[in-house]
Design a protein around this motif. Structure first.
Motif, PDB file in Angstrom:
ATOM      1  N   ARG A  33      35.655 -45.383 -30.113  1.00  0.00           N
ATOM      2  CA  ARG A  33      34.946 -45.551 -31.375  1.00  0.00           C
ATOM      3  C   ARG A  33      34.951 -44.265 -32.190  1.00  0.00           C
ATOM      4  N   ARG A  34      34.808 -43.140 -31.520  1.00  0.00           N
ATOM      5  CA  ARG A  34      34.858 -41.842 -32.205  1.00  0.00           C
ATOM      6  C   ARG A  34      36.223 -41.648 -32.873  1.00  0.00           C
ATOM      7  N   ALA A  35      37.302 -41.952 -32.117  1.00  0.00           N
ATOM      8  CA  ALA A  35      38.649 -41.802 -32.657  1.00  0.00           C
ATOM      9  C   ALA A  35      38.872 -42.702 -33.867  1.00  0.00           C
ATOM     10  N   GLU A  36      38.363 -43.929 -33.795  1.00  0.00           N
ATOM     11  CA  GLU A  36      38.518 -44.869 -34.905  1.00  0.00           C
ATOM     12  C   GLU A  36      37.801 -44.364 -36.157  1.00  0.00           C
ATOM     13  N   LEU A  37      36.579 -43.853 -35.971  1.00  0.00           N
ATOM     14  CA  LEU A  37      35.824 -43.357 -37.109  1.00  0.00           C
ATOM     15  C   LEU A  37      36.464 -42.112 -37.716  1.00  0.00           C
ATOM     16  N   LEU A  38      37.006 -41.246 -36.858  1.00  0.00           N
ATOM     17  CA  LEU A  38      37.700 -40.058 -37.355  1.00  0.00           C
ATOM     18  C   LEU A  38      38.923 -40.452 -38.174  1.00  0.00           C
ATOM     19  N   ASP A  39      39.688 -41.417 -37.667  1.00  0.00           N
ATOM     20  CA  ASP A  39      40.872 -41.881 -38.414  1.00  0.00           C
ATOM     21  C   ASP A  39      40.463 -42.447 -39.769  1.00  0.00           C
ATOM     22  N   GLU A  40      39.376 -43.218 -39.774  1.00  0.00           N
ATOM     23  CA  GLU A  40      38.903 -43.810 -41.022  1.00  0.00           C
ATOM     24  C   GLU A  40      38.446 -42.725 -41.999  1.00  0.00           C
ATOM     25  N   ALA A  41      37.788 -41.699 -41.461  1.00  0.00           N
ATOM     26  CA  ALA A  41      37.322 -40.592 -42.304  1.00  0.00           C
ATOM     27  C   ALA A  41      38.503 -39.823 -42.895  1.00  0.00           C
ATOM     28  N   ILE A  42      39.534 -39.600 -42.100  1.00  0.00           N
ATOM     29  CA  ILE A  42      40.711 -38.882 -42.582  1.00  0.00           C
ATOM     30  C   ILE A  42      41.386 -39.651 -43.715  1.00  0.00           C
ATOM     31  N   VAL A  43      41.496 -40.970 -43.556  1.00  0.00           N
ATOM     32  CA  VAL A  43      42.065 -41.795 -44.630  1.00  0.00           C
ATOM     33  C   VAL A  43      41.202 -41.682 -45.887  1.00  0.00           C
ATOM     34  N   ALA A  44      39.884 -41.687 -45.723  1.00  0.00           N
ATOM     35  CA  ALA A  44      38.976 -41.568 -46.864  1.00  0.00           C
ATOM     36  C   ALA A  44      39.083 -40.204 -47.526  1.00  0.00           C
ATOM     37  N   GLY A  45      39.487 -39.186 -46.752  1.00  0.00           N
ATOM     38  CA  GLY A  45      39.599 -37.837 -47.301  1.00  0.00           C
ATOM     39  C   GLY A  45      40.948 -37.512 -47.915  1.00  0.00           C
ATOM     40  N   LEU A  46      41.912 -38.428 -47.820  1.00  0.00           N
ATOM     41  CA  LEU A  46      43.242 -38.166 -48.365  1.00  0.00           C
ATOM     42  C   LEU A  46      43.239 -37.847 -49.865  1.00  0.00           C
TER      43      LEU A  46
END
Length: 259
Positions: A33-46
């Motif tokens: 779940r942590r990895a999924e949220l980090l990936d989602e955050a990175i996409v949001a930060g692009l």
């Protein structure tokens, strides 16, 4: 002339809030779940990374490389971010991404290779220039920068004059498509401040949203040229409190220009 509309400012704030929420959730989560949220955050930060990369275009580095470096440092910032009650990811990520891009330029893009000493001096100047401007009430001179950084004035002047050496263009190169003129003949008077107009217009929405007291402090310091002690006496706070408010205000304005 480009200006930041209220809609744009609101959209950026919404993106920043969502990014912050995702990273805080990731910090509290574990495992997959942590990895999924980090990936989602990175996409949001692009969009943030791409915006910063665009500010460095046209200086001798391929645009795709700039974006790749910006995204790499966005990922690094997201993974290393440790939120606290008063922390803000955007404030943490901006210098991380900008620093990564500048490091890439330093190592790969100098058309004229500066000695490492001059590069280090430029970095020192970057770290103190804004805060010094707040304290002085004007943009610092070479002598004032030299005193603040502990660098000899001659060395500091050489380092500052070498800025922009990534992809120099000949001043004698004629622009045939636009008539018989060259860049050297078009250089602006260094005392001309019209180039600041675009930045000023970009900052208006941010300035207008400042608390009334902060707007007053800004006006008294940079328009009326009062000392920090005089400002403090007028509004009933200490000189140190004025200095801290100015630092906060200038940091907020810098973030607006960087976005």
């Amino acid at each position: 002339m480009a200006t930041s509309s209220p809609v744009t400012v609101s959209s950026r704030r919404s993106e920043s809030r969502r990014l912050e929420q995702l990273l805080r959730a990731a910090h509290a989560a574990r495992g997959r779940r942590r990895a999924e949220l980090l990936d989602e955050a990175i996409v949001a930060g692009l969009p943030l990374a791409r915006t910063l990369a665009r500010r460095f275009r046209g200086r001798g580095v391929d645009n795709d490389d700039l974006e790749q470096v910006a995204v790499e440092h966005l990922i690094r910032a997201a993974r290393n971010y440790r939120p606290t009650d008063d922390s803000d990811f955007r404030s943490y990520a901006l210098p991380t991404i900008r620093g990564g891009i500048r490091h890439h330029f330093r190592d790969n893009a100098w058309a004229i290779r500066l000695p490492r000493r001059l590069q280090e001096i430029q970095a020192r100047v970057n770290s103190v220039q804004t805060a010094l401007a707040v304290d002085l009430g004007h943009w610092p001179t070479y002598a004032e920068l030299a005193e603040a950084t502990g660098v000899d004035v001659t060395e500091l002047r050489a380092a500052e004059q070498a800025r922009g050496c990534f992809q120099p263009t000949s001043l004698d190169a004629e622009r045939a498509s636009e008539g018989s003129w060259n860049l050297g003949g078009q250089l602006a008077d260094p005392r001309n401040t019209y180039e600041l107009v675009d930045q000023v217009h970009s900052l208006w929405p941010v300035i207008n949203e400042l608390p009334e007291r902060d707007r007053l402090i800004l006006r008294r310091r940079f328009v009326d040229h009062l000392t920090q002690a005089e400002i403090g006496a007028e509004i009933g706070i200490s000189q140190m409190q004025v200095s801290r408010r100015l630092q906060t205000i200038m940091g907020r304005l810098q973030l607006a220009l960087s976005a």
